[in-house]
Design an enzyme around this catalytic site. Sequence first.
Site, PDB file in Angstrom:
ATOM      1  N   ASP A 195       7.713  25.034  23.307  1.00  0.00           N
ATOM      2  CA  ASP A 195       7.219  25.000  24.687  1.00  0.00           C
ATOM      3  C   ASP A 195       5.770  24.547  24.665  1.00  0.00           C
ATOM      4  OD1 ASP A 195       6.959  25.650  27.602  1.00  0.00           O
ATOM      5  OD2 ASP A 195       8.855  26.665  27.213  1.00  0.00           O
ATOM      6  N   HIS A 268       7.656  20.611  29.287  1.00  0.00           N
ATOM      7  CA  HIS A 268       7.262  21.706  28.396  1.00  0.00           C
ATOM      8  C   HIS A 268       6.964  21.168  26.991  1.00  0.00           C
ATOM      9  CE1 HIS A 268       7.769  25.025  31.175  1.00  0.00           C
ATOM     10  NE2 HIS A 268       8.920  24.515  31.558  1.00  0.00           N
ATOM     11  N   GLU A 331      11.721  21.861  34.692  1.00  0.00           N
ATOM     12  CA  GLU A 331      10.310  21.873  35.093  1.00  0.00           C
ATOM     13  C   GLU A 331       9.519  20.719  34.463  1.00  0.00           C
ATOM     14  OE1 GLU A 331       9.621  26.582  36.051  1.00  0.00           O
ATOM     15  OE2 GLU A 331       9.319  25.939  33.993  1.00  0.00           O
TER      16      GLU A 331
END
Length: 765
Positions: A195, A268, A331
């Site tokens: 991440d 990410h 995301e």
Amino acid sequence: MHFKEKALLVIFCCAMLACKTEASKGVVPQIIPAPQSLQIEEGIFELSSNTYLTFDKELQPAVDFWKTLSSSVLGSNTGKTNEMRVSLDENITNPEGYTLDITPDLIHLKAPTPEGAFYGLQSLFQLLPPEFVVPDYESEGIEIQSLKIKDAPQFPYRGMHLDVSRHMYSVDFIKKYIDAMAMLKMNTFHWHLTDDQGWRVEIKKYPKLNEISSYRNETLIGHYSDQPHQFDGKRYGGFYTQEEIKDIVDYASKRMITVIPEIEMPGHSQAVISAYPELGCTGEQVDVATKWGVFEDIYCTKEKTFKFLEDVLDEVLELFPSEYIHIGGDEAPKTRWKTCKDCQARIQSEGLKDEHELQNYFITRMEKYLNAKGRQIIGWDEILEGGLAPNATVMSWRGTDGAVKGAQSGHNVIMTPTSHAYFDYYQSDNEDEPLAIGGFLPLEKVYGFNPIPEELSKEEARYVLGAQGNVWTEYMPTEDHVENMAFPRMLAMAEVNWTTPDNKNYADFVKRLEYFHKRLDILDINYANHLYETKGKMFSENGMAFYELETLIAGKDIRYTLDGSEPNSNSSIYVSQIPIDESVTIKASVFKGDEKLGKTFTQNINSHKAVGAKISIDKPPHKAYSGSGAQGLINGISGSDTRYGDKEWLGFWGEDIEVKIDLGEETEINSIETRFYDGNGQWIYAPKYMAIRILLEDDTVLANKLIAEDLEPLNIKSFRWDFSAFKKVNAKEIVLIVPNYGTIPDGKQGAGNKAWTFIDEIIVN
């Protein structure tokens, strides 16, 4: 005839063999997850050093693991008194199913596969005393209740997730986590390894991933919502070596658990771009992220990026033999792509419509690469954007819409919605709970989850593989903290996945859980214990308000006070609903005789002029955040400042709403106020303004547009209309018009998605 081996079975530690204590009494079956069918029979089977084992060779992997649990000592079966037999039965249609038949002379486990045998042995293990695993446990024998079990899982995918990119944990802890999963018949460990805040897997071809991407300069202190942000100034990080990963994968496989790695893309990825800036759109150096959130520096769609990811995945595939590889896909802000010449050129050359279709191109290209290697991809539900990759499995986290869309288009889906599966949310109303990201997910809500969305037909429901509990660790720096958040909610998720709805019962689950706590204590698992706590709810009847108390565990008393004092053994025992006609502070505790169990429950009730009135909302709240319904907005109880998912907050996704309160008769009022949650990190935004209309006694209307006021804590926005400027306001009806914030702007978490609105108590004084 299948080849059989015979071996002496010692189900307890060596010290037990020499002892002369009385036989351990049979345990009343308290199995979690609950079997599909369990029938108690007459008689007791006594397990001792004279019990011998026979098993079919095909099931040896399960038996071998059983022996490691039982500290088995092999020897002759001289003096045998009874038998345990593990047999292959190919007539059991579910490959993970089993039958367990216990009589005074024989324990007979049948299964079609080692997996089925393993789960049957786990059920048998739970029929033994919890103390059985203690090294110096002593008994002359263990009595096991005669019974018949016929069992199989409801879903083939039964998962738990663990994020190690935000905080990293020891190899021993990962194995302990896997052991707990195995005990609960879960079969998939989703290991979130990369991440923005850290890269945790050793990649030999790209050493900077471990020299740079695996370490951040410092870490956020406190909550993301706290302002200004504070940092600890300490370098943090590390990674698992390839040998450590191979060891963990092998350890899990012996427990019938598949490890699925998650390698995030295209978003990410800031930690990677920190080490290899050329993989980003700007080519500029960025730091490994030191706080939580969503970041705009994501992988560029240039050829160099795909070559890098293919090389990385080649090493990952050598470490993880799983059919599935999780590629994230969530995301991924498109801000950089919109201004990147390489990405715009890719859109043109591939004939794509926009950046969302570019994401689909990215995911589809990586899927084809993995498919060519004999693997399949899983991605978070954002992989639906711009079209779904041909063979992808969707992990639905933003509610259930992604699962519905995926299943209706013929794709497998895994259910892990924030509302029921995010174990980084608070799990009780206690203000002294460990720090969490926010939200509210109590045990009962996890247990009540049905992984099959009601929108799906029976045919479409076949694409639902199962459900998964997620443990995101931004606010979990220690292993104890992880356990506190994961347990006992992991047990509830295990039963959601294994046990069919017809065989589930929350009251019975709680009874079994109370007993299971002993097992967790002995296994040194730091679970959260909320069983001895009190819950309450307000309700209205014929214009009167009442408060009701309850506790989960039968056979205990609730003692309470109404003056805010601490309950003791002399306080009133709760018998029936408490009439509420004024503002009070209720405190209640569970007692067993004179002994107080658990923590004190506190509820402040503000008996304002709308309590007991009629209320309606022009749209229903989202089914995942329905709180106490419309009536909960005027029940005198305010929601938690941090747990926006509790029963007092109502959540609406992307919708304007209109709330109407009928006071029943003309009522003099002095003010109206309400408040909204404003947790932008969870996509929750207070409205920019709201309007109030008041129908007066002469049928005229008083109206006003209100702007939010900031309150402490900072994640709450308040709206208030004070009538001190008016001589007298006699109201018959109050209407609140609440516009949704709209689309979340670029640069924010959830950018491009609809914002949530969470509204709290409407107070009329």
